[in-house]
Design a protein around this motif. Structure first.
Motif, PDB file in Angstrom:
ATOM      1  N   UNK A 125      -5.194  10.376  -0.124  1.00  0.00           N
ATOM      2  CA  UNK A 125      -4.322  11.393   0.111  1.00  0.00           C
ATOM      3  C   UNK A 125      -3.482  11.650  -1.266  1.00  0.00           C
ATOM      4  N   UNK A 126      -2.878  10.530  -1.668  1.00  0.00           N
ATOM      5  CA  UNK A 126      -2.133  10.318  -2.867  1.00  0.00           C
ATOM      6  C   UNK A 126      -2.820  11.247  -3.916  1.00  0.00           C
ATOM      7  N   UNK A 127      -4.086  11.035  -4.215  1.00  0.00           N
ATOM      8  CA  UNK A 127      -4.704  11.336  -5.156  1.00  0.00           C
ATOM      9  C   UNK A 127      -4.996  12.924  -5.345  1.00  0.00           C
ATOM     10  N   UNK A 128      -4.541  13.538  -4.157  1.00  0.00           N
ATOM     11  CA  UNK A 128      -4.486  15.339  -3.997  1.00  0.00           C
ATOM     12  C   UNK A 128      -3.104  15.585  -4.294  1.00  0.00           C
ATOM     13  N   UNK A 129      -2.238  14.810  -4.469  1.00  0.00           N
ATOM     14  CA  UNK A 129      -0.621  15.144  -4.418  1.00  0.00           C
ATOM     15  C   UNK A 129      -0.372  15.164  -5.941  1.00  0.00           C
ATOM     16  N   UNK A 130       0.646  16.011  -6.413  1.00  0.00           N
ATOM     17  CA  UNK A 130       1.470  15.964  -7.639  1.00  0.00           C
ATOM     18  C   UNK A 130       2.065  14.621  -7.757  1.00  0.00           C
ATOM     19  N   UNK A 131       2.047  13.757  -8.947  1.00  0.00           N
ATOM     20  CA  UNK A 131       2.771  12.375  -8.923  1.00  0.00           C
ATOM     21  C   UNK A 131       4.159  12.260  -8.353  1.00  0.00           C
ATOM     22  N   UNK A 132       4.878  13.401  -8.040  1.00  0.00           N
ATOM     23  CA  UNK A 132       6.372  13.508  -7.727  1.00  0.00           C
ATOM     24  C   UNK A 132       6.150  13.331  -6.194  1.00  0.00           C
ATOM     25  N   UNK A 133       5.023  13.772  -5.398  1.00  0.00           N
ATOM     26  CA  UNK A 133       5.030  13.509  -4.265  1.00  0.00           C
ATOM     27  C   UNK A 133       4.073  12.355  -3.671  1.00  0.00           C
ATOM     28  N   UNK A 134       3.570  11.405  -4.533  1.00  0.00           N
ATOM     29  CA  UNK A 134       2.763  10.264  -4.165  1.00  0.00           C
ATOM     30  C   UNK A 134       3.661   9.279  -3.591  1.00  0.00           C
ATOM     31  N   UNK A 135       4.811   9.133  -3.696  1.00  0.00           N
ATOM     32  CA  UNK A 135       5.751   8.254  -3.337  1.00  0.00           C
ATOM     33  C   UNK A 135       5.288   6.649  -3.517  1.00  0.00           C
ATOM     34  N   UNK A 136       5.276   5.860  -2.340  1.00  0.00           N
ATOM     35  CA  UNK A 136       4.625   4.352  -2.667  1.00  0.00           C
ATOM     36  C   UNK A 136       3.352   4.224  -3.109  1.00  0.00           C
ATOM     37  N   UNK A 137       2.519   5.354  -3.201  1.00  0.00           N
ATOM     38  CA  UNK A 137       1.190   5.193  -3.567  1.00  0.00           C
ATOM     39  C   UNK A 137       1.184   5.806  -4.953  1.00  0.00           C
ATOM     40  N   UNK A 138       2.200   6.148  -5.794  1.00  0.00           N
ATOM     41  CA  UNK A 138       2.057   6.404  -6.819  1.00  0.00           C
ATOM     42  C   UNK A 138       1.489   5.595  -8.110  1.00  0.00           C
ATOM     43  N   UNK A 139       0.413   6.291  -8.653  1.00  0.00           N
ATOM     44  CA  UNK A 139      -0.303   5.646  -9.838  1.00  0.00           C
ATOM     45  C   UNK A 139      -1.201   4.568  -9.014  1.00  0.00           C
ATOM     46  N   UNK A 140      -1.505   4.864  -7.718  1.00  0.00           N
ATOM     47  CA  UNK A 140      -2.413   3.951  -7.025  1.00  0.00           C
ATOM     48  C   UNK A 140      -1.844   2.462  -6.949  1.00  0.00           C
ATOM     49  N   UNK A 141      -0.771   2.175  -6.906  1.00  0.00           N
ATOM     50  CA  UNK A 141      -0.317   0.819  -6.819  1.00  0.00           C
ATOM     51  C   UNK A 141      -0.248   0.650  -5.397  1.00  0.00           C
ATOM     52  N   UNK A 142      -0.425  -0.911  -4.907  1.00  0.00           N
ATOM     53  CA  UNK A 142      -0.310  -1.040  -3.741  1.00  0.00           C
ATOM     54  C   UNK A 142       0.986  -0.998  -3.114  1.00  0.00           C
ATOM     55  N   UNK A 143       1.109  -0.686  -1.876  1.00  0.00           N
ATOM     56  CA  UNK A 143       2.442  -0.308  -1.235  1.00  0.00           C
ATOM     57  C   UNK A 143       2.940  -1.484  -0.615  1.00  0.00           C
ATOM     58  N   UNK A 144       4.227  -2.012  -0.906  1.00  0.00           N
ATOM     59  CA  UNK A 144       4.662  -3.161  -0.573  1.00  0.00           C
ATOM     60  C   UNK A 144       5.665  -2.982   0.461  1.00  0.00           C
ATOM     61  N   UNK A 145       5.783  -3.881   1.518  1.00  0.00           N
ATOM     62  CA  UNK A 145       6.483  -3.783   2.518  1.00  0.00           C
ATOM     63  C   UNK A 145       7.982  -3.997   2.416  1.00  0.00           C
TER      64      UNK A 145
END
Length: 219
Positions: free
Chosen positions: A199-219
């Protein structure tokens, strides 16, 4: 799609075109038949409306139980064939949800799910919940990722004359690795992260949130 649904779409589309500057990209990626689970980010209540008008198939949304408490929404959701889920249900409730969803998929429907579990208040992608990923993995059904950008501008009343630009970006279907009957917490996290990255790959960078640049999400 029933005749009444086709009529509704034909009547309401001109109004949507007047109120918004919007477009749908990637419609050719949508399989026209067969079971499918649509997964999208969720920012505003109008997200479901844009999805409905952007895809060439009717979407059977999986909606939280609280929405069915409103008389108007209950009528609309039932007419649309939406499925009700209780987000904090116990094991029996989870089994009921899985059975209900599985039955719908066996009928060849396309289900619509928002894996964040609720709306993002700042427009940025939040950490996903495992429900959508686990269901897709257990049923071996393809997921259709969709990124919606621009609905965060629909607030107050000024948007009525500003015609916010909304883009619905539809990706290509994909499948998650199949899992056994019992899914471990680590497996759920891996499957969910894979889904959310699509999903993040289909969004502009400013909308990717915790998944920006395909980084793992931290709790």
């Amino acid at each position: 799609m029933t005749l009444s649904k086709k009529i509704l779409l034909a009547i309401c589309r001109p109004l949507l075109n007047i109120l918004f500057s919007w477009k749908a990209e990637g419609r050719e990626n949508v399989p026209l038949s067969g079971p499918l689970i649509l997964v999208a980010n969720h920012v505003h209540v109008v997200d479901g409306i844009f999805l409905t008008f952007s895809l060439p198939r009717w979407i059977t949304f999986v909606a939280k139980e609280e929405l069915f408490h409103s008389p108007f929404l209950r009528f609309w959701l039932r007419w649309a064939g939406s499925l009700s889920i209780r987000r904090e249900g116990k094991l029996r409730e989870q089994q009921r949800i899985l059975k209900s969803v599985t039955n719908a998929l066996e009928e060849g429907l396309m289900l619509g799910m928002f894996p964040e579990g609720g709306r993002s208040r700042d427009g940025k992608l939040r950490k996903g919940r495992p429900g959508s990923a686990v269901i897709a993995s257990k049923t071996d059904v393809s997921l259709l990722p969709v990124g919606i950008a621009g609905t965060d501008k629909v607030n107050g009343v000024s948007w009525l004359w500003k015609r916010p630009r909304v883009v619905v970006n539809i990706g290509k279907p994909f499948k998650l690795p199949p899992t056994s009957a019992r899914v471990s917490k680590s497996q759920m996290e891996l499957l969910t992260t894979q889904l959310m990255r699509e999903i993040a790959a289909l969004l502009p960078p400013e909308y990717q949130g915790v998944y920006e640049k395909h980084e793992d999400c931290e709790s």
